[in-house]
Design an enzyme around this catalytic site. Structure first.
Site, PDB file in Angstrom:
ATOM      1  N   VAL A  39      27.325  34.396  36.788  1.00 57.80           N
ATOM      2  CA  VAL A  39      27.674  33.807  36.220  1.00 57.80           C
ATOM      3  C   VAL A  39      26.772  32.832  37.173  1.00 57.80           C
ATOM      4  CG1 VAL A  39      29.205  31.225  37.048  1.00 57.80           C
ATOM      5  CG2 VAL A  39      30.096  33.047  35.951  1.00 57.80           C
ATOM      6  N   GLY A 191      56.556  42.815  30.266  1.00 53.37           N
ATOM      7  CA  GLY A 191      55.550  41.426  30.284  1.00 53.37           C
ATOM      8  C   GLY A 191      54.759  41.695  28.428  1.00 53.37           C
ATOM      9  N   LYS A 209      49.781  32.078  16.082  1.00 50.89           N
ATOM     10  CA  LYS A 209      48.746  32.505  16.708  1.00 50.89           C
ATOM     11  C   LYS A 209      47.246  32.762  14.719  1.00 50.89           C
ATOM     12  CE  LYS A 209      49.703  35.714  20.157  1.00 50.89           C
ATOM     13  NZ  LYS A 209      50.753  36.594  20.125  1.00 50.89           N
TER      14      LYS A 209
HETATM   15  N1  LIG Z   1      52.164  38.103  28.529  1.00 57.28           N
HETATM   16  C1  LIG Z   1      51.913  38.221  28.026  1.00 57.28           C
HETATM   17  O1  LIG Z   1      51.172  39.367  27.410  1.00 57.28           O
HETATM   18  C2  LIG Z   1      50.683  37.130  26.925  1.00 57.28           C
HETATM   19  C3  LIG Z   1      50.820  35.783  27.672  1.00 57.28           C
HETATM   20  N2  LIG Z   1      50.158  34.629  26.875  1.00 57.28           N
HETATM   21  C4  LIG Z   1      50.172  33.606  26.747  1.00 57.28           C
HETATM   22  O2  LIG Z   1      50.058  33.448  28.547  1.00 57.28           O
HETATM   23  C5  LIG Z   1      51.505  32.518  29.064  1.00 57.28           C
HETATM   24  C6  LIG Z   1      51.648  32.612  29.665  1.00 57.28           C
HETATM   25  O3  LIG Z   1      52.195  34.001  29.627  1.00 57.28           O
HETATM   26  P1  LIG Z   1      53.308  35.081  30.980  1.00 57.28           P
HETATM   27  O4  LIG Z   1      51.738  36.089  31.961  1.00 57.28           O
HETATM   28  O5  LIG Z   1      53.419  35.652  30.066  1.00 57.28           O
HETATM   29  O6  LIG Z   1      53.941  34.092  31.682  1.00 57.28           O
HETATM   30  P2  LIG Z   1      54.666  33.831  33.434  1.00 57.28           P
HETATM   31  O7  LIG Z   1      56.668  33.398  33.120  1.00 57.28           O
HETATM   32  O8  LIG Z   1      54.872  35.262  33.307  1.00 57.28           O
HETATM   33  O9  LIG Z   1      54.061  33.693  33.603  1.00 57.28           O
HETATM   34  C7  LIG Z   1      54.361  31.500  33.776  1.00 57.28           C
HETATM   35  C8  LIG Z   1      53.621  31.047  35.548  1.00 57.28           C
HETATM   36  O10 LIG Z   1      53.177  29.986  35.437  1.00 57.28           O
HETATM   37  C9  LIG Z   1      54.287  29.447  36.342  1.00 57.28           C
HETATM   38  N3  LIG Z   1      54.836  28.076  35.484  1.00 57.28           N
HETATM   39  C10 LIG Z   1      55.600  28.342  34.058  1.00 57.28           C
HETATM   40  N4  LIG Z   1      55.721  26.731  34.068  1.00 57.28           N
HETATM   41  C11 LIG Z   1      55.355  25.682  35.450  1.00 57.28           C
HETATM   42  C12 LIG Z   1      55.622  24.842  36.057  1.00 57.28           C
HETATM   43  N5  LIG Z   1      56.442  23.302  35.174  1.00 57.28           N
HETATM   44  N6  LIG Z   1      54.959  23.868  36.962  1.00 57.28           N
HETATM   45  C13 LIG Z   1      54.611  24.837  37.875  1.00 57.28           C
HETATM   46  N7  LIG Z   1      54.190  26.525  36.795  1.00 57.28           N
HETATM   47  C14 LIG Z   1      55.297  27.342  36.002  1.00 57.28           C
HETATM   48  C15 LIG Z   1      54.839  29.933  37.128  1.00 57.28           C
HETATM   49  O11 LIG Z   1      55.824  29.800  37.519  1.00 57.28           O
HETATM   50  C16 LIG Z   1      54.821  31.374  36.413  1.00 57.28           C
HETATM   51  O12 LIG Z   1      53.844  32.062  37.827  1.00 57.28           O
HETATM   52  C17 LIG Z   1      51.720  31.761  27.572  1.00 57.28           C
HETATM   53  O13 LIG Z   1      51.676  30.844  26.963  1.00 57.28           O
HETATM   54  C18 LIG Z   1      52.094  33.461  26.602  1.00 57.28           C
HETATM   55  O14 LIG Z   1      52.089  33.151  25.724  1.00 57.28           O
HETATM   56  C19 LIG Z   1      48.765  35.001  25.698  1.00 57.28           C
HETATM   57  C20 LIG Z   1      48.304  36.938  25.249  1.00 57.28           C
HETATM   58  C21 LIG Z   1      49.639  37.751  26.370  1.00 57.28           C
HETATM   59  N1  LIG Z   2      54.239  37.800  23.484  1.00 58.92           N
HETATM   60  C1  LIG Z   2      53.279  37.839  22.952  1.00 58.92           C
HETATM   61  C2  LIG Z   2      51.971  37.849  24.395  1.00 58.92           C
HETATM   62  C3  LIG Z   2      50.866  37.818  23.702  1.00 58.92           C
HETATM   63  O1  LIG Z   2      50.332  37.019  23.169  1.00 58.92           O
HETATM   64  C4  LIG Z   2      53.809  39.160  22.105  1.00 58.92           C
HETATM   65  O2  LIG Z   2      54.155  40.110  22.039  1.00 58.92           O
HETATM   66  O3  LIG Z   2      52.074  39.933  21.686  1.00 58.92           O
END
Ligand SMILES: NC(=O)C1=CN([C@@H]2O[C@H](COP(=O)(O)OP(=O)(O)OC[C@H]3O[C@@H](n4cnc5c(N)ncnc54)[C@H](O)[C@@H]3O)[C@@H](O)[C@H]2O)C=CC1
Ligand SMILES: N[C@@H](CC=O)C(=O)O
Ligand code: NA
EC number: 1.1.1.3
Length: 439
Positions: A39, A191, A209
């Protein structure tokens, strides 16, 4: 020697510390020297918003940074990383960050596909970056290539496997004969799945997407409601088995294409299970991997492949966006503007052009095939191949199975034709109708 002042740290607020967020936090706290070198200034994590401060946390992530107020945290950083998911409070926190002049990095495709215009307008007004490489196909660099590298070309078509969960599930059904529900549970444990896996299984995640990709590729605002969507909950073990026998694999595909002139046509954006020839590059995409096949006028065919889900791979895309935003912060200059000047009309689902493979149980007697073929001909739908399986199939006892693959036609006329075939006295049942893509 003249004294050189060291640059002030770039302050990063992390909203969410789950599957993705925890890996982003680790990337920042375990890698400070590398990040600072890339950075040109130290990158400092100033807070982490979570639902509960008692949540499990890797010991390397300082617990003192936790807060349960993402909106407040979003107002005190140079870069806000939103990986909480959901619409609220993510939307309010991002708007607060942008209006305070912070750059935003998000992985939240659902939010972008529903509230993109409001967020991009706020980013444009503040002259800051709103980056979202992780929102489509996880680790795969696809947003930047379409938004920047292909900005001087005309994209004609995108064919993508953009949901890791459903690709994993379909693969498990095909290779291990697993039931859909059992395979979804495995994807959740690994996950990949969304908080509510219905978003994956029913195609909402892939549709979000598809909307993002189509908006970028065609410089037109496409939102979730413009995307025709069908998930994989109707795909059966027998469909997977028949696909194999007829030289295809079943994939949940996101399709975005221009029909007509590449610079003055109409666009069709859809997500549905599709038969892909087993010789097509997308057929070899296994497990939770994603791939996006792009056809552009000058570039020709391109394919982007890699891990589309999972915490660590997705954190790579998030951190790449953080480094870019931090560099711009240091060097100055406005964030990239949204490109939305083309305004292609989005066609309704029934106007899409596709091919069908129809599997039907018919009375096992002479002349039935000719009858069915006659109905297709009457509707102007031409047949590519017909295959007849022996009588007494697993689908319907005492009946023969016909597998008819059509040539391309409008979705509406294909659907009407299938209804007319179903009405024939000799047709016992339409067992399945699947679209064929990539042939
Ligand atoms: N898991 C995956 O492989 C992928 C996920 N994503 C996106 O990334 C984002 C996160 O996904 P994950 O990490 O899998 O979800 P997750 O459910 O594992 O984590 C969510 C986090 O956000 C916090 N959180 C949720 N609502 C909250 C609130 N109202 N106030 C404060 N903290 C809050 C929770 O405590 C937790 O730490 C989503 O938008 C998902 O679509 C995108 C690409 C891949
Ligand atoms: N739930 C999504 C997470 C990544 O965007 C997937 O399965 O591809
Ligand atoms: Na990506």
């Amino acid at each position: 020697m003249p004294e050189t002042s060291s640059p002030a740290p770039v302050r990063v607020a992390l909203l969410g510390c789950g599957v993705v967020g925890s890996q982003v936090a680790l990337g920042i706290v375990t890698n400070p020297i590398d990040l600072a070198a890339r950075v040109g200034a130290p990158v400092e994590l100033v807070g982490i918003a979570v639902r509960s401060v008692d949540q499990e946390l890797d010991a390397r992530i300082p617990r003192a940074l936790l807060t349960t107020d993402p909106v407040e945290l979003a107002g005190r950083a140079d870069i806000v990383v939103e990986v909480m998911g959901g619409i609220e409070p993510a939307r309010t926190a991002i708007l607060r960050a942008l209006r305070s002049g912070a750059a935003v990095v998000t992985a939240n495709k659902a939010l972008l596909a529903q509230h993109g215009p409001e967020l991009f307008e706020a980013a444009d007004a503040a002259g800051v970056d709103l980056s979202y490489e992780a929102a489509v196909a996880g680790a795969i660099p696809i947003i930047r290539p379409i938004r920047e590298s292909l900005a001087g070309d005309h994209v004609r078509r995108i064919l993508g496997i953009v949901n890791g969960t459903t690709n994993f599930v379909l693969d498990k059904m095909a290779s291990e004969g697993l039931e859909l529900e059992q395979a979804v549970k495995e994807a959740q444990a690994l996950g990949f799945a969304e908080a509510d896996p219905t978003a994956d299984v029913e195609g909402y995640d892939a549709a979000a997407k598809a909307a993002i990709l189509a908006s970028l590729a065609f410089h037109t605002r496409v939102s979730l409601k413009d995307v025709a969507r069908e998930g994989i909950s109707g795909v059966t073990a027998a469909d997977v088995e028949w696909a194999k026998k007829t030289g295809y694999v079943i994939k949940l595909l996101a399709v975005a294409e221009v029909l007509g002139k590449v610079d003055d046509g109409e666009i069709s954006v859809r997500v549905h299970p599709a038969l892909v020839p087993d010789t097509h590059p997308l057929a070899s995409v296994r497990g939770a991997f994603n791939a996006v096949f792009v056809e552009a006028d000058a570039a020709g065919d391109l394919m982007f492949y890699g891990q589309g889900a999972g915490g660590r791979p997705t954190s790579s895309a998030v951190l790449g966006d953080v480094v870019s935003a931090a560099r711009r912060r240091l060097t100055g200059g406005k964030g990239l503007r949204e490109s939305k000047d083309q305004r292609f009309p989005v066609l309704p689902p029934e106007a899409a052009i596709t091919r069908y493979q129809v599997r039907l149980a018919v009375a096992d007697r002479p002349g039935v095939l000719a009858q069915v073929a006659g109905v297709l001909a009457d509707h102007g739908v031409s047949i590519d191949t017909v295959r007849q399986a022996s009588s007494h199939t697993e689908d319907e006892s005492g009946a023969a199975t016909l597998i008819i693959t059509t040539h391309a036609a409008r979705e509406a006329s294909l659907a009407t034709t299938v209804d007319a075939v179903a009405a024939l006295e000799s047709v016992r049942k339409i067992i399945s109708v699947l679209r064929v893509e990539g042939a």
